[in-house]
Design an enzyme around this catalytic site. Structure first.
Site, short mmCIF file in Angstrom:
data_model
loop_
_atom_site.label_atom_id
_atom_site.label_comp_id
_atom_site.label_asym_id
_atom_site.label_seq_id
_atom_site.Cartn_x
_atom_site.Cartn_y
_atom_site.Cartn_z
N ASP A 85 31.39 19.49 38.34
CA ASP A 85 32.83 19.01 37.46
C ASP A 85 34.05 18.73 38.04
O ASP A 85 34.27 19.40 39.21
CB ASP A 85 33.15 20.21 36.45
N ASP A 132 33.04 13.32 33.63
CA ASP A 132 33.53 14.05 34.88
C ASP A 132 32.55 15.19 35.21
O ASP A 132 32.93 16.24 35.82
CB ASP A 132 34.90 14.31 35.11
N GLU A 133 31.50 15.30 34.34
CA GLU A 133 30.77 16.52 34.61
C GLU A 133 29.18 15.86 34.80
O GLU A 133 28.73 15.02 34.00
CB GLU A 133 30.71 17.16 33.25
P1 TTP Z 1 37.98 18.57 31.97
O1 TTP Z 1 36.72 18.45 32.88
O2 TTP Z 1 37.91 19.55 30.62
O3 TTP Z 1 39.43 18.88 32.70
P2 TTP Z 1 40.18 18.40 33.87
O4 TTP Z 1 38.92 17.57 34.87
O5 TTP Z 1 41.14 17.48 33.87
O6 TTP Z 1 40.63 19.77 34.51
P3 TTP Z 1 39.24 20.88 35.20
O7 TTP Z 1 37.92 20.44 34.92
O8 TTP Z 1 39.71 20.99 36.55
O9 TTP Z 1 39.58 21.94 34.43
O10 TTP Z 1 38.09 17.03 31.23
C1 TTP Z 1 37.98 15.86 32.17
C2 TTP Z 1 38.95 14.69 31.58
O11 TTP Z 1 38.98 14.47 30.10
C3 TTP Z 1 40.29 15.17 31.87
O12 TTP Z 1 40.68 14.96 33.29
C4 TTP Z 1 41.05 14.46 31.03
C5 TTP Z 1 40.07 14.22 29.86
N1 TTP Z 1 40.51 14.92 28.64
C6 TTP Z 1 41.35 14.64 27.53
O13 TTP Z 1 41.45 13.36 27.50
N2 TTP Z 1 41.65 15.46 26.68
C7 TTP Z 1 41.37 17.01 26.74
O14 TTP Z 1 41.81 17.51 25.70
C8 TTP Z 1 40.55 17.09 27.43
C9 TTP Z 1 40.12 18.50 27.54
C10 TTP Z 1 40.16 16.42 28.51
MG MG Z 2 37.18 18.39 35.08
#
Ligand code: TTP
Ligand code: MG
Length: 406
Positions: A9, A104-105
């Site tokens: 991730d 992103d996962e």
């Molecule tokens: P995540 O993987 O949940 O969050 P992240 O990558 O920003 O942070 P981390 O994994 O380090 O905790 O979500 C991936 C992307 O999806 C995030 O960068 C932006 C988008 N996203 C939104 O647009 N709205 C949201 O509510 C969430 C949770 C994520």
């Molecule tokens: Mg992330």
């Protein structure tokens, strides 16, 4: 041989892409989501911003009060999609058993790959290294015998982490964690479990299976298995579907137009979410009806422009339904809706049309909230009446034919 599943991730994904492209943003509190004087919420916050308490979902105005020096960026989906494609391409070099989840996962099955990389740990280090050097992004990686534990390990290791849970250690690894960390536990399930005096995953794993089944039906068994660290779900490599559909048989044949329309809307939303998850759009909408006498019909309509919007799918289906049912006396046994003639998502045309753009943002926001808090966290007006008819779970409604309607 015990399976080795890797979950990767990216850290603070949207923000990190911006920081990779613009060195002036690095090491600073940065927020992607829009200007703080506008309405809207934080989509992503850099870890520097998180130190001030900022997090995804927080209103921009509140974020700016907590951290006035934060840099607020509008963001651009194209950049993130490009980065995502390059990220997935790197992962595909490591294992063909790749299951992307969102942008992103991803999960990888790397069972037996020790021989190539020396160890799975070394492989994980190499994955992180390539993402860092080629994309300028940090990834957090979890390694375990199944998806659930691998995902939680990656999350706990953030940011820029790497955490491996040895075979046999799954249960003790999970035991002290709060139940909310377990995928599939949304707000509703969490509340019920708290009511039963269960707050950690360890407590969940020793809750009698019967009790869980009586509260959550079949998903009770799944919760129990996951809490015990047992998860033998395979990696699902995406296949290019030719069509996507959902249908359900009613408990009793019905002529109730509002029930038919609400069910059509609900099934249409499931279809739309599936389309968007696969990054596809459809040019054809089909409805299917089976009457009480088992006569089955399908009706379809071709759209002039491909869509992945719940509203367009439903509106098209509803028009077909109304036309079909005008003057119809028979009750309905089964209803379904599907899309076909699928193409890769492209948004350029939509972007010229601001109402289409608003709908797209809305649908994506709903997908994210449902991904995080469960399907029933958000209901559209049309489907509200289903609430009184079908049991709601974090995963959606339990219709009479759940395997077909999910
Ligand atoms: P995540 O993987 O949940 O969050 P992240 O990558 O920003 O942070 P981390 O994994 O380090 O905790 O979500 C991936 C992307 O999806 C995030 O960068 C932006 C988008 N996203 C939104 O647009 N709205 C949201 O509510 C969430 C949770 C994520
Ligand atoms: Mg992330």
């Amino acid at each position: 041989m015990t399976r080795r599943i890797v979950h990767v991730d990216l850290d603070a994904f949207f923000v990190s892409v911006e920081q990779a492209l613009n060195p002036e943003l690095r090491g600073k509190p940065v927020v992607v989501g829009g200007r703080p004087d506008r309405r809207g919420v934080v989509a992503a916050a850099s870890y520097e911003a998180r130190a001030f308490g900022l997090h995804a979902g927080m209103p921009l105005a509140a974020a700016s009060r907590l951290c006035p020096q934060a840099i607020f960026i509008e963001g651009s989906f194209t950049k993130y999609r490009d980065a995502s494609q390059r990220f997935m391409a790197i992962l595909a070099d490591f294992s063909p058993f790749l299951e992307p989840v969102g942008l992103d996962e991803a999960y990888l099955d790397v069972t037996g790959f020790e021989s190539i990389y020396g160890s799975i740990h070394q492989m994980a280090v190499d994955i992180k290294q390539r993402i860092k050097s080629e994309l300028g992004l940090c990834a957090s990686v979890g390694v375990a015998s199944g998806k659930v534990v691998a995902k939680i390990a990656a999350e706990l290791s953030k940011p820029d982490g790497l955490l491996e849970v040895a075979a046999g250690e799954e249960r003790s690894f999970l035991a002290p964690l709060p139940i909310a960390k377990l995928p599939g536990i949304g707000k509703k399930t969490e509340q019920i479990l708290n009511g039963l005096g269960v707050s950690t995953i360890g407590e969940l794993s020793v809750t009698p299976l019967n009790e869980l089944k009586s509260h959550f039906g079949a998903s009770g068994e799944l919760l129990h298995r996951y809490a015990s660290g047992i998860d033998d779900r395979e990696i699902e490599t995406p296949t290019a579907a030719k069509s996507i559909s959902r249908e359900t048989t009613f408990g009793e044949d019905t002529k109730d137009r509002s029930l038919l329309e609400a069910t059509l809307r609900y099934l249409g939303e499931r279809v739309g979410a599936d389309l968007r998850r696969r990054g596809r759009q459809a040019k054809c909408v089909t409805i299917k009806l089976r009457y009480a006498d088992f006569t089955t019909i399908t009706r379809r309509h071709s759209l002039s422009q491909a869509t992945d919007s719940d509203q367009t799918i439903f509106d098209t289906g509803l028009r077909l339904l109304k036309k079909e049912l005008s003057g119809e006396k028979r009750a309905i046994r089964l209803i379904g809706i599907g899309v076909s003639n699928l193409v890769e998502s492209s948004r350029q045309l939509d972007m010229l049309n601001s109402s289409a753009q608003r709908l797209e943002r809305l649908n994506r926001a709903i997908d994210r909230i449902r991904h995080k808090y469960g399907f029933s966290a958000i209901q559209t007006g049309r489907t509200l009446l289903l609430k009184d008819i079908f049991p709601a779970t974090d995963d959606g409604y339990t219709l009479h034919t759940p395997s077909l309607s999910r």
